[in-house]
Design a protein around this motif. Structure first.
Motif, PDB file in Angstrom:
ATOM      1  N   VAL A  60       0.823  -1.214   0.000  1.00  0.00           N
ATOM      2  CA  VAL A  60       0.000   0.000   0.000  1.00  0.00           C
ATOM      3  C   VAL A  60       0.855   1.261   0.000  1.00  0.00           C
ATOM      4  CG1 VAL A  60      -1.923  -1.136   1.170  1.00  0.00           C
ATOM      5  CG2 VAL A  60      -0.182   0.037   2.537  1.00  0.00           C
ATOM      6  N   PHE A  61       2.158   1.090   0.124  1.00  0.00           N
ATOM      7  CA  PHE A  61       3.101   2.205   0.123  1.00  0.00           C
ATOM      8  C   PHE A  61       3.460   2.521  -1.321  1.00  0.00           C
ATOM      9  CE2 PHE A  61       7.454   3.792   0.080  1.00  0.00           C
ATOM     10  CZ  PHE A  61       7.400   4.793   1.023  1.00  0.00           C
ATOM     11  N   GLN A  62       3.134   3.727  -1.775  1.00  0.00           N
ATOM     12  CA  GLN A  62       3.322   4.058  -3.184  1.00  0.00           C
ATOM     13  C   GLN A  62       4.577   4.886  -3.456  1.00  0.00           C
ATOM     14  OE1 GLN A  62      -0.832   5.472  -3.065  1.00  0.00           O
ATOM     15  NE2 GLN A  62      -1.063   4.470  -5.050  1.00  0.00           N
ATOM     16  N   SER A  63       4.852   5.863  -2.614  1.00  0.00           N
ATOM     17  CA  SER A  63       6.062   6.665  -2.777  1.00  0.00           C
ATOM     18  C   SER A  63       6.345   7.411  -1.480  1.00  0.00           C
ATOM     19  CB  SER A  63       5.923   7.665  -3.941  1.00  0.00           C
ATOM     20  OG  SER A  63       4.997   8.678  -3.610  1.00  0.00           O
ATOM     21  N   ILE A  85       0.272   6.955   0.555  1.00  0.00           N
ATOM     22  CA  ILE A  85      -0.279   5.642   0.875  1.00  0.00           C
ATOM     23  C   ILE A  85      -1.728   5.601   0.409  1.00  0.00           C
ATOM     24  CG2 ILE A  85      -0.755   3.966   2.699  1.00  0.00           C
ATOM     25  CD1 ILE A  85       1.306   5.413   4.408  1.00  0.00           C
ATOM     26  N   LEU A  86      -2.042   4.641  -0.439  1.00  0.00           N
ATOM     27  CA  LEU A  86      -3.405   4.519  -0.975  1.00  0.00           C
ATOM     28  C   LEU A  86      -3.869   5.850  -1.560  1.00  0.00           C
ATOM     29  CD1 LEU A  86      -5.071   2.298   1.772  1.00  0.00           C
ATOM     30  CD2 LEU A  86      -4.093   1.602  -0.416  1.00  0.00           C
ATOM     31  N   ASP A  87      -2.977   6.491  -2.308  1.00  0.00           N
ATOM     32  CA  ASP A  87      -3.271   7.745  -3.019  1.00  0.00           C
ATOM     33  C   ASP A  87      -3.509   8.931  -2.097  1.00  0.00           C
ATOM     34  OD1 ASP A  87      -3.069   6.555  -5.570  1.00  0.00           O
ATOM     35  OD2 ASP A  87      -5.114   5.775  -5.394  1.00  0.00           O
ATOM     36  N   GLY A 131      -2.664  14.005   8.263  1.00  0.00           N
ATOM     37  CA  GLY A 131      -3.168  13.351   7.078  1.00  0.00           C
ATOM     38  C   GLY A 131      -3.062  11.839   7.132  1.00  0.00           C
ATOM     39  N   ARG A 132      -3.502  11.238   8.192  1.00  0.00           N
ATOM     40  CA  ARG A 132      -3.404   9.787   8.364  1.00  0.00           C
ATOM     41  C   ARG A 132      -4.480   9.089   7.539  1.00  0.00           C
ATOM     42  NH1 ARG A 132      -3.417   8.108  14.456  1.00  0.00           N
ATOM     43  NH2 ARG A 132      -1.503   9.291  14.285  1.00  0.00           N
ATOM     44  N   PRO A 133      -4.114   8.188   6.623  1.00  0.00           N
ATOM     45  CA  PRO A 133      -5.111   7.492   5.827  1.00  0.00           C
ATOM     46  C   PRO A 133      -6.043   6.679   6.695  1.00  0.00           C
ATOM     47  CG  PRO A 133      -2.933   7.212   4.898  1.00  0.00           C
ATOM     48  CD  PRO A 133      -2.760   7.827   6.250  1.00  0.00           C
ATOM     49  N   LYS A 213       6.153   8.645  -9.581  1.00  0.00           N
ATOM     50  CA  LYS A 213       5.074   9.286 -10.316  1.00  0.00           C
ATOM     51  C   LYS A 213       3.757   9.256  -9.538  1.00  0.00           C
ATOM     52  CE  LYS A 213       7.085   8.186 -14.835  1.00  0.00           C
ATOM     53  NZ  LYS A 213       6.898   7.443 -16.115  1.00  0.00           N
ATOM     54  N   LYS A 214       3.680   8.393  -8.520  1.00  0.00           N
ATOM     55  CA  LYS A 214       2.453   8.291  -7.721  1.00  0.00           C
ATOM     56  C   LYS A 214       2.463   9.243  -6.517  1.00  0.00           C
ATOM     57  CE  LYS A 214       1.611   3.485  -9.060  1.00  0.00           C
ATOM     58  NZ  LYS A 214       1.407   2.100  -8.585  1.00  0.00           N
TER      59      LYS A 214
END
Length: 242
Positions: A60-63, A85-87, A131-133, A213-214
């Motif tokens: 779930v870690f994107q960048s 994380i998750l956009d 900003g915690r998902p 890029k994410k």
């Protein structure tokens, strides 16, 4: 530096018997020159973990990118991390202790829910999370062995990258995170990371590379930088300065 050091994540010891002679020595001291090298902005761009929970987090870690602000007086490191994380952008800050003689960075763990939990260098836990998902908090609280989570610093011939190794003598729990001063790796940098992963006994298939890029945190980083600049300008020059 707990996904990779979901963020942040991450304990470190002597070499495995299974390691070849080409593997690095994990007890190389951190000198002032090394402090200069690892200070500033870094991108955790490559991850290789064997712990199932860590592997789940990397999915779930994107960048991510982070800043290491090192206090040379008390050997502590303030980490400001921006992770997607998750956009969603997650902002974290936390402190690490630097053990120069042993070449390690560590983070204290706390008793929670009857057990010992510690966030990986990429987890939004106790300190200053923004900003915690939704729904990720519990997944980012990870069991560790011991009261402190250690990361062994591994330097390469390329000053533009370094590696943090976790649980290097535990075949079931070992892991590595590759940090680079740019979000995109060169083929040679990837090769050096792959060599270290294999040397420690992990598989090349365990490696996950981050896609810059994410990233969704650029605007927040810009906002924070502008705020810090305003605060610095408001304070003016130090007494006796020009």
């Amino acid at each position: 530096m707990a996904l990779p050091w979901a963020l942040a994540v991450l304990s470190l010891l002597p070499l495995l018997n299974a390691q070849s002679s080409s593997c690095v020595n994990f007890t190389v001291p951190i000198t002032n020159a090394v402090v200069d090298q690892i200070s500033g902005k870094w991108f955790p761009v490559g991850l290789a973990y064997r712990i199932p929970m860590y592997k789940l987090l990397t999915s779930v870690f994107q960048s991510s990118f982070l800043y290491f602000d090192i206090n040379r007086t008390d050997d502590t490191v303030l980490v400001r991390q921006y992770a997607t994380i998750l956009d969603q952008c997650v902002y974290l800050y936390y402190h690490l202790k630097m053990q120069k003689e042993n070449g390690t960075l560590s983070r204290p763990c706390k008793l929670s829910g009857g057990g010992l939990l510690c966030g990986m260098v990429f987890s939004p836990l106790e300190e200053g999370t923004i900003g915690r998902p939704h729904g990720l908090t519990q997944k980012l609280s990870l069991p560790v062995m011991g009261t402190e989570l250690f990361g062994y610093l591994i330097l390469t011939q390329d000053p533009g990258i370094f590696i943090l190794a976790f649980y290097p003598e535990d075949k079931q729990n070992m892991g590595l995170t590759l940090y680079a001063d740019k979000p995109v790796l060169t083929l040679e940098q990837k090769r050096q990371f792959q060599e270290q992963v294999i040397c420690m006994g992990l598989e090349e298939s365990d490696i996950v590379y981050v896609d810059e890029k994410k990233d969704q945190c650029g605007p927040l980083e810009k906002e924070h930088n502008e705020e810090m600049k305003k605060e610095k300008d408001a304070k003016g020059p130090k007494e006796g300065g020009k």
